[in-house]
Design a protein around this motif. Structure first.
Motif, mmCIF file in Angstrom:
data_model
loop_
_atom_site.group_PDB
_atom_site.id
_atom_site.type_symbol
_atom_site.label_atom_id
_atom_site.label_comp_id
_atom_site.label_asym_id
_atom_site.label_seq_id
_atom_site.Cartn_x
_atom_site.Cartn_y
_atom_site.Cartn_z
ATOM 1 N N THR A 24 0.742 -1.230 -0.015
ATOM 2 C CA THR A 24 -0.011 0.046 -0.063
ATOM 3 C C THR A 24 0.985 1.579 -0.027
ATOM 4 O O THR A 24 0.317 2.342 -0.351
ATOM 5 N N ARG A 25 1.995 0.940 0.572
ATOM 6 C CA ARG A 25 3.067 2.407 0.575
ATOM 7 C C ARG A 25 4.015 2.202 -0.431
ATOM 8 O O ARG A 25 5.035 2.924 -0.603
ATOM 9 N N ASP A 26 3.705 1.747 -1.711
ATOM 10 C CA ASP A 26 4.671 1.449 -2.806
ATOM 11 C C ASP A 26 4.961 2.986 -3.181
ATOM 12 O O ASP A 26 4.103 3.877 -3.310
ATOM 13 N N GLU A 27 6.183 3.199 -3.422
ATOM 14 C CA GLU A 27 6.658 4.612 -4.019
ATOM 15 C C GLU A 27 5.900 5.133 -4.916
ATOM 16 O O GLU A 27 5.852 6.282 -5.461
ATOM 17 N N ALA A 28 5.460 3.973 -5.898
ATOM 18 C CA ALA A 28 4.734 4.392 -7.307
ATOM 19 C C ALA A 28 3.237 4.952 -7.069
ATOM 20 O O ALA A 28 2.661 5.444 -7.952
ATOM 21 N N ILE A 29 3.031 4.844 -5.838
ATOM 22 C CA ILE A 29 1.544 5.383 -5.344
ATOM 23 C C ILE A 29 1.680 6.480 -4.509
ATOM 24 O O ILE A 29 2.131 6.221 -3.354
ATOM 25 N N ALA A 30 1.185 7.454 -4.567
ATOM 26 C CA ALA A 30 1.035 8.726 -3.926
ATOM 27 C C ALA A 30 -0.216 9.287 -3.433
ATOM 28 O O ALA A 30 -1.269 8.990 -4.454
ATOM 29 N N GLY A 31 -0.358 9.821 -2.375
ATOM 30 C CA GLY A 31 -1.591 10.521 -2.097
ATOM 31 C C GLY A 31 -2.800 9.519 -1.459
ATOM 32 O O GLY A 31 -4.143 9.958 -1.277
ATOM 33 N N VAL A 32 -2.427 8.403 -0.927
ATOM 34 C CA VAL A 32 -3.489 7.396 -0.593
ATOM 35 C C VAL A 32 -2.888 7.341 1.139
ATOM 36 O O VAL A 32 -1.947 6.615 1.315
ATOM 37 N N GLU A 33 -4.179 7.713 2.102
ATOM 38 C CA GLU A 33 -3.733 7.571 3.479
ATOM 39 C C GLU A 33 -4.365 5.983 3.616
ATOM 40 O O GLU A 33 -5.268 5.571 3.328
ATOM 41 N N VAL A 34 -3.449 5.342 4.414
ATOM 42 C CA VAL A 34 -3.584 4.141 4.917
ATOM 43 C C VAL A 34 -3.993 4.068 6.359
ATOM 44 O O VAL A 34 -2.925 4.546 7.074
ATOM 45 N N VAL A 35 -5.109 3.579 6.831
ATOM 46 C CA VAL A 35 -5.347 3.553 8.122
ATOM 47 C C VAL A 35 -5.211 1.906 8.526
ATOM 48 O O VAL A 35 -6.110 1.342 7.818
ATOM 49 N N VAL A 36 -4.726 1.651 9.840
ATOM 50 C CA VAL A 36 -4.671 0.312 9.938
ATOM 51 C C VAL A 36 -5.384 0.144 11.215
ATOM 52 O O VAL A 36 -4.918 0.653 12.341
ATOM 53 N N ARG A 37 -6.189 -0.920 11.435
ATOM 54 C CA ARG A 37 -7.053 -1.198 12.805
ATOM 55 C C ARG A 37 -7.268 -2.699 12.903
ATOM 56 O O ARG A 37 -7.566 -3.389 12.201
ATOM 57 N N PRO A 38 -6.908 -3.217 14.068
ATOM 58 C CA PRO A 38 -6.978 -4.544 14.450
ATOM 59 C C PRO A 38 -8.624 -4.772 14.371
ATOM 60 O O PRO A 38 -9.489 -3.841 14.561
ATOM 61 N N SER A 155 5.948 3.855 -13.196
ATOM 62 C CA SER A 155 6.662 2.665 -13.070
ATOM 63 C C SER A 155 5.544 1.618 -12.986
ATOM 64 O O SER A 155 6.150 0.468 -12.991
ATOM 65 N N LEU A 156 4.366 1.884 -12.582
ATOM 66 C CA LEU A 156 3.252 0.785 -12.287
ATOM 67 C C LEU A 156 3.160 0.276 -13.676
ATOM 68 O O LEU A 156 3.164 0.746 -14.635
ATOM 69 N N PRO A 157 2.844 -0.996 -13.823
ATOM 70 C CA PRO A 157 2.403 -1.741 -15.182
ATOM 71 C C PRO A 157 1.214 -1.212 -15.629
ATOM 72 O O PRO A 157 0.062 -0.837 -14.861
ATOM 73 N N ARG A 158 1.066 -0.914 -17.054
ATOM 74 C CA ARG A 158 -0.235 -0.423 -17.728
ATOM 75 C C ARG A 158 -1.049 -1.670 -17.625
ATOM 76 O O ARG A 158 -0.811 -2.749 -17.849
ATOM 77 N N GLY A 159 -2.423 -1.522 -17.753
ATOM 78 C CA GLY A 159 -3.370 -2.635 -17.997
ATOM 79 C C GLY A 159 -3.671 -3.286 -16.882
ATOM 80 O O GLY A 159 -3.247 -2.896 -15.731
ATOM 81 N N PRO A 160 -4.577 -4.118 -16.878
ATOM 82 C CA PRO A 160 -5.030 -5.027 -15.603
ATOM 83 C C PRO A 160 -3.854 -5.909 -15.171
ATOM 84 O O PRO A 160 -3.099 -6.530 -15.893
#
Length: 190
Positions: A24-38, A155-160
């Motif tokens: 979820t924290r891949d450097e190619a993906i920005a602007g996404v807040e990740v909240v982790v909860r048990p 750097s993320l792959p294109r397509g599905p």
């Protein structure tokens, strides 16, 4: 915001959580807040605030963990109308089998009318490199669905994304939901 709800009672489950979060924290993906909860701490406001939910649970005696079931029991009716169409993904780990655990989660998310953002990931046995990679890719895939197109690196792959697994050493399995199942996991009616 991506909400990661997990029950991680073992070292293997903790490692899976870490791999999912790495994705979820891949450097190619920005602007996404990740909240982790048990699972025992996550609640209605967490789900209502989330743009997507990623679930991680062990398979216990043919079912999702009691903690994950408690999570669903707490949020089901308060979120029933307000979260229709919410994207979700799920990763289930079991020693021998994950079928019942995945079926129970699909039954509940069908009732909630959530939609899959990525194919479910089922892992059995010891966690191997392919399982670690698949977990990271699951996290990255769900996070990427929430990222604005301009914040995803080239750097993320294109397509599905397409994942295939060797038949024997890795017992990781990724599949699409079965279209022939009715809302309670059984066969569709006529």
């Amino acid at each position: 915001m991506l909400l990661v709800v997990h029950h991680t009672p073992s070292p293997t489950m903790q490692e899976l959580l870490e791999e999912i979060l790495r994705g979820t924290r891949d450097e190619a993906i920005a602007g996404v807040e990740v909240v982790v909860r048990p699972a025992l701490s996550a609640g209605v406001s967490d789900v209502l605030d989330a743009d997507a939910v990623l679930l991680l649970t062990p398979a216990n005696i043919g079912y999702m963990s009691g903690a994950m079931k408690h999570f669903f029991d707490q949020i089901y009716y308060p979120c029933l109308e307000a979260t229709v169409g919410k994207p979700y993904a799920v990763c289930v780990h079991g020693n021998l089998d994950t079928t019942g655990a995945l079926r129970s989660i699909e039954t509940i998310t069908t009732g909630l009318k959530w939609r899959l953002a990525a194919a479910p990931l089922e892992l059995t046995g010891s966690l191997d490199p392919q399982g670690r990679e698949a977990s990271g890719e699951l996290g990255a895939t769900v996070a990427a669905t929430l990222a604005q197109p301009s914040t995803i690196s080239a750097s993320l792959p294109r397509g599905p994304l397409s994942l295939t697994w060797p038949a024997s050493p890795s017992r990781a399995r990724r599949h699409a939901p079965r279209e022939d199942r009715g809302p309670w996991g059984g066969p569709q009616g006529p």
